[in-house]
Design an enzyme around this catalytic site. Structure first.
Site, PDB file in Angstrom:
ATOM      1  N   GLU A 123       0.828  -1.201   0.000  1.00 33.54           N
ATOM      2  CA  GLU A 123       0.000   0.000   0.000  1.00 33.54           C
ATOM      3  C   GLU A 123       0.865   1.254   0.000  1.00 33.54           C
ATOM      4  OE1 GLU A 123      -4.113  -1.466   2.105  1.00 33.54           O
ATOM      5  OE2 GLU A 123      -2.553  -0.692   3.434  1.00 33.54           O
ATOM      6  N   CYS A 381      -1.256   6.776   9.789  1.00 33.11           N
ATOM      7  CA  CYS A 381       0.001   6.237  10.301  1.00 33.11           C
ATOM      8  C   CYS A 381      -0.252   4.993  11.145  1.00 33.11           C
ATOM      9  CB  CYS A 381       0.696   7.309  11.140  1.00 33.11           C
ATOM     10  SG  CYS A 381       2.294   6.801  11.778  1.00 33.11           S
TER      11      CYS A 381
END
Length: 410
Positions: A123, A381
């Site tokens: 990703e 994150c």
């Protein structure tokens, strides 16, 4: 509103058939010298022309963003045909593109097995902000570090990404955002109003970059080459969990900005949160940071600190952080914990985060609180994890069978 585009249905059969053919080597990720050598070794370019042809290809690949030899108009038709016969400059397969309500984009890319036994997926995330657009790039398929708060850490390491695959994330993102000359930005895309759509890159995606040092180094040197992609090294940040032996090399050989995934101020807690600390404890990590080449107020180290409720978010923790980093030109990024399925952690209360930040700021350190981006598409994150397991079993087995029948697992 979150948008998700599954790009596997259209052309899926073509992709399967393409994988049955032997894989042509890519010219993406080669240095100029290696480009010339590859052209000569293939027999399609005489040695006296190698340097000139390599420069032509470099311009088309990295300045113009061409992904097909047919678009390289100042190269003869016959030579373009020979190039296409021997090599490729194609982009990876995009399995899925998700667009968050805040404009963040996440791509799921699929790459060949290259020893992994089956195709692999990673990703990549694009974060648009006022005045800049940041691309978060992966360096490995999975991760070995098993940081307890990180989703990627729950996925075992499959393999390192190649230089080509690291650069392909940047090239494809620029394709999708219209960031090459004569390209249109997609309707409705949230991008910086002026300048480049991708102005910054951070090696903060899946994997530990310093466990794939040579490929990452080569990719970042190509990305920062002034005659190609031309990204400033001050706009490239490499984040490490603390692979101490490679930190000095990062500054000496790559020269980009450094970020440290710190998250704790004592070894006992960091051993739990970031297990690599057992191998390279804080004393060694901080010493390596102090010795980082070029370290100054103009080239500060960023320390990443995820805010975990009742774990590392007290004022005593803030005091410990200031003491630990004393004398290091630094910025401290406070990251509200981004939840993911199955985690046992919670994000600190906002009031607690603000008090923590105020203490750090009053001690003289810039301490921005990172705004969570792309949470609704698991792009924030610590949330990245490739999703190969989502492939329907019948499709995955068919794909693997065709890959092995065509050219094995290499």
């Amino acid at each position: 509103m979150t948008l998700s585009f599954d790009l596997t249905t259209e052309g899926a059969r073509d992709a399967l058939r393409a994988r049955a053919a032997p894989e042509k080597p890519s010219l993406i990720g080669l240095t100029r010298a290696e480009l010339g050598e590859a052209l000569v070794a293939s027999g399609i370019v005489p040695e006296r022309q190698a340097k000139m042809r390599a420069q032509q290809l470099w311009h088309w690949m990295y300045v113009r963003g061409v992904s097909d030899f047919a678009g390289m108009f100042n190269i003869s038709k016959d030579l373009r045909a020979e190039l296409d016969k021997h090599f490729t400059v194609a982009r990876p397969e995009i399995v899925e593109e998700q667009i968050s309500s805040d404009g963040t984009r996440k791509w799921l890319f699929r790459f060949p097995p290259r020893g992994a036994g089956r195709p692999v997926e990673i990703e990549t995330v694009y974060i648009p902000e006022e005045g800049r657009g940041t691309l978060c790039i992966s360096s490995q398929v999975g991760c070995t570090l098993t940081c307890s708060f990180c989703h990627t850490g729950t996925q075992k390491l499959v393999r390192n990404l190649t230089t080509e695959e690291i650069l392909a994330q940047l090239l494809t993102a620029r394709d999708r955002l219209g960031d090459f000359p004569d390209r249109d930005t997609p309707d409705g895309a949230i991008v910086p109003a002026e300048g480049r759509k991708v102005s910054n890159i951070v090696m903060m995606g899946m994997g530990e970059p310093l466990y794939n040092f040579e490929a990452v180094k080569k990719a970042l040197l190509i990305a920062s080459d002034g005659d190609g992609l031309s990204l400033s090294k001050r706009r490239i940040t490499l984040s490490t969990s603390g692979v101490v032996p490679e930190i000095f090399r990062t500054g000496e050989e790559i020269g980009v900005m450094l970020a440290i995934s710190l998250h704790a101020t004592n070894d006992d807690l960091r051993d739990l949160l970031v297990p690599i600390n057992k191998k390279y404890p804080l004393k060694e990590l901080i010493a390596a940071c102090r010795a980082y080449p070029g370290l100054s107020n103009a080239k500060r180290i960023t320390f990443e600190y995820v805010m975990l409720k009742d774990v590392n978010d007290s004022i005593e923790d803030a005091k410990g952080l200031i003491k630990l980093l004393k004398g290091i030109p630094a910025k401290i990024n406070l990251i509200p914990f981004n939840p993911w399925p199955g985690t046992n952690y919670q994000c600190s209360d906002w009031e607690t985060i603000e008090k923590f930040a105020d203490y750090i700021n009053n001690a003289g350190y810039a301490s921005p609180i990172r705004t969570p981006r792309g949470r609704d598409i698991l792009a924030a994150c610590g949330q990245l994890k490739s999703e190969s397991e989502r492939m329907r079993k019948v499709d995955r087995l068919a794909l693997e069978a065709m890959m092995i029948a065509g050219h094995g697992e290499a």
